[in-house]
Design a protein around this motif. Structure first.
Motif, PDB file in Angstrom:
ATOM      1  N   LYS A  52      83.637  42.392  -2.309  1.00 41.30           N
ATOM      2  CA  LYS A  52      82.057  42.790  -2.336  1.00 41.30           C
ATOM      3  C   LYS A  52      81.222  42.881  -1.455  1.00 41.30           C
ATOM      4  CE  LYS A  52      82.472  40.272  -7.132  1.00 41.30           C
ATOM      5  NZ  LYS A  52      81.747  39.018  -7.646  1.00 41.30           N
ATOM      6  N   VAL A  53      81.619  42.001  -0.286  1.00 37.39           N
ATOM      7  CA  VAL A  53      80.906  41.870   0.767  1.00 37.39           C
ATOM      8  C   VAL A  53      81.272  43.125   1.679  1.00 37.39           C
ATOM      9  CG1 VAL A  53      80.839  40.853   3.261  1.00 37.39           C
ATOM     10  CG2 VAL A  53      80.829  39.587   1.212  1.00 37.39           C
ATOM     11  N   ILE A  54      82.560  43.633   1.803  1.00 37.82           N
ATOM     12  CA  ILE A  54      82.774  44.979   2.413  1.00 37.82           C
ATOM     13  C   ILE A  54      82.063  46.249   1.892  1.00 37.82           C
ATOM     14  CG2 ILE A  54      84.604  46.673   2.770  1.00 37.82           C
ATOM     15  CD1 ILE A  54      86.656  44.365   3.042  1.00 37.82           C
ATOM     16  N   ALA A  55      82.091  46.426   0.319  1.00 42.04           N
ATOM     17  CA  ALA A  55      81.091  47.425  -0.189  1.00 42.04           C
ATOM     18  C   ALA A  55      79.785  47.158   0.244  1.00 42.04           C
ATOM     19  CB  ALA A  55      81.442  47.027  -1.718  1.00 42.04           C
ATOM     20  N   ALA A  56      79.217  45.901   0.329  1.00 42.59           N
ATOM     21  CA  ALA A  56      77.740  45.710   0.453  1.00 42.59           C
ATOM     22  C   ALA A  56      77.249  46.140   1.887  1.00 42.59           C
ATOM     23  CB  ALA A  56      77.430  44.390   0.331  1.00 42.59           C
ATOM     24  N   ALA A  57      78.578  45.704   2.974  1.00 45.18           N
ATOM     25  CA  ALA A  57      78.288  45.765   4.282  1.00 45.18           C
ATOM     26  C   ALA A  57      78.129  47.368   4.617  1.00 45.18           C
ATOM     27  CB  ALA A  57      79.207  45.286   5.114  1.00 45.18           C
ATOM     28  N   LEU A  58      78.952  48.294   3.610  1.00 46.45           N
ATOM     29  CA  LEU A  58      79.113  49.602   4.014  1.00 46.45           C
ATOM     30  C   LEU A  58      78.223  50.513   3.180  1.00 46.45           C
ATOM     31  CD1 LEU A  58      83.130  50.001   4.358  1.00 46.45           C
ATOM     32  CD2 LEU A  58      81.330  50.161   6.252  1.00 46.45           C
ATOM     33  N   ASN A  59      77.307  49.679   2.227  1.00 47.71           N
ATOM     34  CA  ASN A  59      76.656  50.393   1.425  1.00 47.71           C
ATOM     35  C   ASN A  59      77.500  51.556   0.465  1.00 47.71           C
ATOM     36  OD1 ASN A  59      74.157  50.569   0.226  1.00 47.71           O
ATOM     37  ND2 ASN A  59      73.732  52.458   1.383  1.00 47.71           N
ATOM     38  N   TYR A  60      78.847  50.845  -0.056  1.00 49.30           N
ATOM     39  CA  TYR A  60      79.498  51.757  -0.821  1.00 49.30           C
ATOM     40  C   TYR A  60      79.430  51.210  -2.254  1.00 49.30           C
ATOM     41  CZ  TYR A  60      82.065  54.036   3.019  1.00 49.30           C
ATOM     42  OH  TYR A  60      82.505  54.500   4.043  1.00 49.30           O
ATOM     43  N   ASP A  61      79.814  51.992  -3.321  1.00 47.79           N
ATOM     44  CA  ASP A  61      79.848  51.339  -4.748  1.00 47.79           C
ATOM     45  C   ASP A  61      81.300  50.719  -4.725  1.00 47.79           C
ATOM     46  OD1 ASP A  61      77.606  52.653  -5.784  1.00 47.79           O
ATOM     47  OD2 ASP A  61      78.598  54.323  -6.070  1.00 47.79           O
ATOM     48  N   LEU A  62      81.303  49.828  -5.558  1.00 56.67           N
ATOM     49  CA  LEU A  62      82.373  48.782  -5.860  1.00 56.67           C
ATOM     50  C   LEU A  62      83.106  49.130  -7.311  1.00 56.67           C
ATOM     51  CD1 LEU A  62      84.342  46.589  -4.816  1.00 56.67           C
ATOM     52  CD2 LEU A  62      82.962  44.868  -6.173  1.00 56.67           C
ATOM     53  N   LEU A  63      84.434  49.590  -7.379  1.00 59.77           N
ATOM     54  CA  LEU A  63      85.060  49.601  -8.669  1.00 59.77           C
ATOM     55  C   LEU A  63      86.270  48.432  -8.532  1.00 59.77           C
ATOM     56  CD1 LEU A  63      85.795  53.532  -8.948  1.00 59.77           C
ATOM     57  CD2 LEU A  63      84.423  51.995 -10.564  1.00 59.77           C
ATOM     58  N   ARG A  64      86.060  47.736  -9.799  1.00 60.55           N
ATOM     59  CA  ARG A  64      86.995  46.383 -10.108  1.00 60.55           C
ATOM     60  C   ARG A  64      87.903  46.764 -11.020  1.00 60.55           C
ATOM     61  NH1 ARG A  64      85.153  40.371 -10.735  1.00 60.55           N
ATOM     62  NH2 ARG A  64      87.322  39.310 -10.883  1.00 60.55           N
ATOM     63  N   LEU A  65      89.051  46.792 -10.793  1.00 58.77           N
ATOM     64  CA  LEU A  65      90.516  46.630 -11.796  1.00 58.77           C
ATOM     65  C   LEU A  65      90.994  45.213 -11.831  1.00 58.77           C
ATOM     66  CD1 LEU A  65      92.327  48.020 -13.739  1.00 58.77           C
ATOM     67  CD2 LEU A  65      93.768  48.557 -11.720  1.00 58.77           C
TER      68      LEU A  65
END
Length: 320
Positions: A52-65
């Motif tokens: 979640k932090v990687i996504a937030a830091a890069l301003n990317y969407d997060l997909l979770r399986l």
């Protein structure tokens, strides 16, 4: 993407995630080399939070399986919307009759219908699941495959194609290749041994419970306003409890829950009665609570001995 290891640490800090250099190095290398990260460690140490932090830091969407026993390709990759196909068939019934008009033999009719396969077996009738969504995304994103160790070995083998070539095969449509390679984070609680083939495709990162100083920093960061003495005592107690033979060791998130609960009660230091009343915040089994109570008696008595006799004003610090 991240520019350097220091950039990872800086951007993680902005997201209020305390990141040591080892974690930052793996994250930087994985995003630069476009390799998945396999994050292993006890439950509750922040493996999912890392994605979640990687996504937030890069301003990317997060997909979770979210993985579980019995998870298969259909639930992770895609499903055909048969009801939608049937509805379209009913709506286009007259058009289908026009297509079949003039056909003399059954074979001729079948051939004419087969020519229309691309109409009914097309992406518009596919319900994409996280893996296909990640592969077909036009913008970069983070794909979190959570608790991979809970899935079956067959599903793990299926993942190899995705993680090796970032492509998936849909029989009716062919091979779909990623236009934007996602940042992939797999997490595992080590409930079963993962295959060498899967590990070979990933950069490995083990996250353990933090040491006392790091956990204290996390508490100070995540529970603003907590009394300094209370933060120190909470971390010391949790660190002591983790050394016991427990059914479930308290996680970092449970340390934070306890600290927040005590702060809500306007507490400034731990006392024996209060600890016994709130231990269920960090311990989830009665047997574990009993073990902890016995272990903490000496600790709390020593803490009390260190503390000077409280004034009448200090006596009210449990519940103002």
């Amino acid at each position: 993407m991240f520019n350097s290891i220091e950039d990872v640490i800086s951007k993680f800090s902005e997201q209020k995630y305390i990141c040591n250099r080892r974690i930052a190095t793996i994250v930087y290398l994985a995003t630069s080399l476009r390799k998945p990260i396999l994050v292993e460690g006890p439950a509750g140490v922040g493996k999912t939070e890392l994605a979640k932090v990687i996504a937030a830091a890069l301003n990317y969407d997060l997909l979770r399986l979210q993985c579980y026993e019995g998870l298969d390709e259909a639930k992770a990759l895609y499903e055909w919307e048969y009801a939608k196909q049937l509805l379209y068939t009913q709506i286009l019934k007259e058009k289908i009759n026009e297509v079949l008009a003039g056909s003399v033999t059954l074979k001729d009719a079948v051939d004419r219908i087969a020519d229309q396969d691309s109409v009914f077996f097309s992406p518009k009738f596919i319900l994409p699941r996280p893996l296909l969504q990640a592969i077909s995304a036009t913008d970069p994103l983070v794909l979190l495959i959570d608790e991979i160790d809970k899935s079956d070995s067959e599903f793990e083998a299926f993942l190899l194609e995705v993680l090796s070539d970032f492509q998936v095969s849909v029989p009716e449509l062919g091979t779909i290749r990623a236009t934007q390679i996602p940042v992939v984070v797999l997490t595992s609680n080590n409930t079963r041994e993962l295959s060498d083939a899967l590990k070979r495709r990933c950069l490995h990162l083990f996250i353990d419970f933090p040491d006392r100083q790091q956990e204290l920093e996390i508490v100070r960061l995540k529970v603003p306003g907590i009394a300094e003495q209370l933060a120190d005592e909470v971390v010391e107690v949790v660190q002591s409890i983790r050394k016991l033979d427990l059914k479930k060791t308290p996680s970092i998130s449970e340390t934070l829950d306890w600290a927040k609960a005590l702060t809500l009660l306007n507490v400034h230091r731990l006392e024996e009665s209060l600890v016994n009343e709130t231990l269920n915040t960090i311990l989830k089994y009665e047997g574990d609570v009993r073990k902890a109570e016995a272990e903490l008696k000496d600790f709390l008595h020593k803490q009390k001995a260190k503390t000077k006799s409280p004034s009448p004003q200090d006596d009210k610090d449990l519940l103002h």
